[in-house]
Design a protein around this motif. Sequence first.
Motif, PDB file in Angstrom:
ATOM      1  N   PHE A  18     -20.469 -38.037  34.501  1.00  0.00           N
ATOM      2  CA  PHE A  18     -19.036 -38.333  34.594  1.00  0.00           C
ATOM      3  C   PHE A  18     -18.561 -39.111  33.356  1.00  0.00           C
ATOM      4  O   PHE A  18     -17.490 -38.836  32.811  1.00  0.00           O
ATOM      5  N   LEU A  69     -15.700 -37.599  30.551  1.00  0.00           N
ATOM      6  CA  LEU A  69     -14.470 -38.355  30.277  1.00  0.00           C
ATOM      7  C   LEU A  69     -14.427 -38.787  28.813  1.00  0.00           C
ATOM      8  O   LEU A  69     -13.358 -38.789  28.191  1.00  0.00           O
ATOM      9  N   VAL A  81     -12.507 -37.762  43.479  1.00  0.00           N
ATOM     10  CA  VAL A  81     -13.238 -38.148  42.259  1.00  0.00           C
ATOM     11  C   VAL A  81     -13.353 -36.958  41.304  1.00  0.00           C
ATOM     12  O   VAL A  81     -13.062 -37.056  40.109  1.00  0.00           O
ATOM     13  N   SER A  82     -13.751 -35.791  41.844  1.00  0.00           N
ATOM     14  CA  SER A  82     -13.951 -34.642  40.949  1.00  0.00           C
ATOM     15  C   SER A  82     -12.624 -34.124  40.401  1.00  0.00           C
ATOM     16  O   SER A  82     -12.517 -33.823  39.207  1.00  0.00           O
ATOM     17  N   THR A 137     -11.102 -36.466  37.745  1.00  0.00           N
ATOM     18  CA  THR A 137     -11.852 -36.385  36.482  1.00  0.00           C
ATOM     19  C   THR A 137     -11.427 -35.139  35.699  1.00  0.00           C
ATOM     20  O   THR A 137     -11.162 -35.193  34.492  1.00  0.00           O
ATOM     21  N   TYR A 173      -9.598 -35.033  31.900  1.00  0.00           N
ATOM     22  CA  TYR A 173     -10.119 -34.457  30.656  1.00  0.00           C
ATOM     23  C   TYR A 173      -9.398 -33.198  30.205  1.00  0.00           C
ATOM     24  O   TYR A 173      -9.291 -32.938  29.000  1.00  0.00           O
ATOM     25  N   ASN A 188     -16.704 -28.857  27.861  1.00  0.00           N
ATOM     26  CA  ASN A 188     -17.377 -29.224  29.113  1.00  0.00           C
ATOM     27  C   ASN A 188     -18.064 -28.025  29.757  1.00  0.00           C
ATOM     28  O   ASN A 188     -19.079 -28.172  30.439  1.00  0.00           O
TER      29      ASN A 188
END
Lengths: 567, 70
Positions: A28, A32, A172-173, A176, A180, A192
């Motif tokens: 993570f 980021l 959370v996912s 994120t 980005y 990514n």
Amino acid sequence: MNSVLAMALAGSLVKLSPVDVVVIAFYFVLVLTIGWYLKGISNSSEDFFLAGREMTAWIAGLSFLSANLGSLELMGWAGATYQYGILATHWYWIGAIPAMLFLGLVMMPFYYISKTHSVPGYLKLRFGESSRGLAAISFALMTVLMSGVNMYAMAEVMKVVLGWNINFSIWVSSLTVAVYVALGGLRSAIFNEVLQFILIWAGALLIPIMGLIESGGWANLQARIIHNASAEYIHLWSTLGSFRNNPMGINWIGIVFGLGFVISFGYWTTDFLVVQRVLSAKDLRSAKMAPIIGAAFKMFVPLIVIVPGLLALGVLPFHLVPESVAATTGAPSYNDVLPLMLARYCGPGLLGLGITALIAGFMSGMAGNVSAFTTVWTYDIYAALINKKPSEEQYVRMGRWCTILGVIISIGTAYFVMQFASIMDYVQALFSFFIAPLFGTVVLGMLWKRATAAGGFWGLLCGTCASIGMYVWVAIKPSALAIFALSADAKPMAADMFRALWSWIICVLVTVIVSYMTAPKTDAELVGLVMGVTPMPHETDVPVYQRPWFWAVIVTIVFVVLNLLFW
Amino acid sequence: MHGHAISIWFFVGLSLLGNGALILGNGLWELGHPPAHPVVLYNLHASVWWGAALLLLGLFYILRHRPGKA
């Protein structure tokens, strides 16, 4: 009782150690950091939406493949292998390789030379605004809905596998991803995706290695599968003579023409989620090479997806059950194959890396959906219908806001699906309605200069309506499947193949008929868009081993040999 | 245009190096402190050699694609 089975019944399949948590947290922090770093070099529309069109063939190719290599896809097909055997490999070989090569050698020059920003953008150049509007609105809508459905499904997986709270996984996912992609645009998504591709192999390749050691090699694994299941599970083609001879209930016509031709070509050549990655290539030769590099790697993905499913059939001391049974009994389901095999061979640290690969797969799939949605919305809806001459600054600002909006709609869809889980299958089916007819429209547009704007629009609309009609028909009257699959033995897996095949045929027929009834464009208007009137750059100035067709031939030979080997 | 930018392969190297170090470190620690419930084929010590392989690969990518290298 087996310890894994006991843990499953107690609420989670695997238990993470502190070092696993550090491995996941490291991932993570890294994504980021990449997003933050790329923020400074994504200030023009070309940078934000097409990564500056400066990606090498390798980066564009790996990203092209990675955008499709989501964790649900990996877990789903490993589970399908446990259920149907090696037949699942068709989705990686005949269901991908020919289409990827066709994209690279035949279609990419027109996407690239026309300088379009999107697939709907190509339709605008070739067939006009009405076709673009139909494709753009359906694509934008379906992409964010699919992203939400995948988000919910992944949160469910994390709950079952790790015991994580669903809300925690979703927020959370998705936050994120929102950070980005909004910061770095397509370049951040591509970076990514390449990172995720490497992580998937680093995290999952140990399963086939350890599994084949435990089984005593490939021949012994085959013997175990025949003993535990049946011989039909280890043959790729020899059981496809009729619907009755294989666990999938499908025949070779459905696999070759439905999957291998229409569905595969539709997805790999017209789904903007994957095509966008190739459009970011730095020149035409890189754009042609990228799908060929993707195809070369795609051929070996079964090693980390299909082999674990076969290993589970051979070595697991208990039987997995369908999702419906798992929901009531708590026993591990078919879709738990990958996490189960990870837990079987991977200790602390390695397990964290495997779980990171699954999370990374999910996040890059979502980033792919969001970045494709953002581009189509900004270029094909906002700039076409709302603000017809936006400035560079307005393009990028709209892209950033749209990324956040896309994530919010996805989260909303995830919670909606949570309340009404039965709509999940319908949303997934919705996406398939558009893919097959869209391929018919795009391929006729590129290869047949007589196709007209009216032909393209009515072909696309009729093909899509036919697909929806067949879906509703089977939903109301299941026996209708036997009519369009041309066999009473056809099972649901065959329905998707034959529905795609018929909707493509209807799209092509309507396009041809309407085109002959309407006036075509002149050759001058079709330069850069259609084969036969577009001058192609020659590749005589590069050595043979650097030419796309040379590598396409190599990939084709390996593809044929692999199919014969597992016949 | 962005020739000065850090290569994606540098980030890949960073990821492999970090994960390799964590996995190798844990594998070496387990040699002296075997787990109560070992995984299947624990005797092959996959954490040690797989972690070492990732670490070396990561190191290679970092050195080859480090920022500022011509």
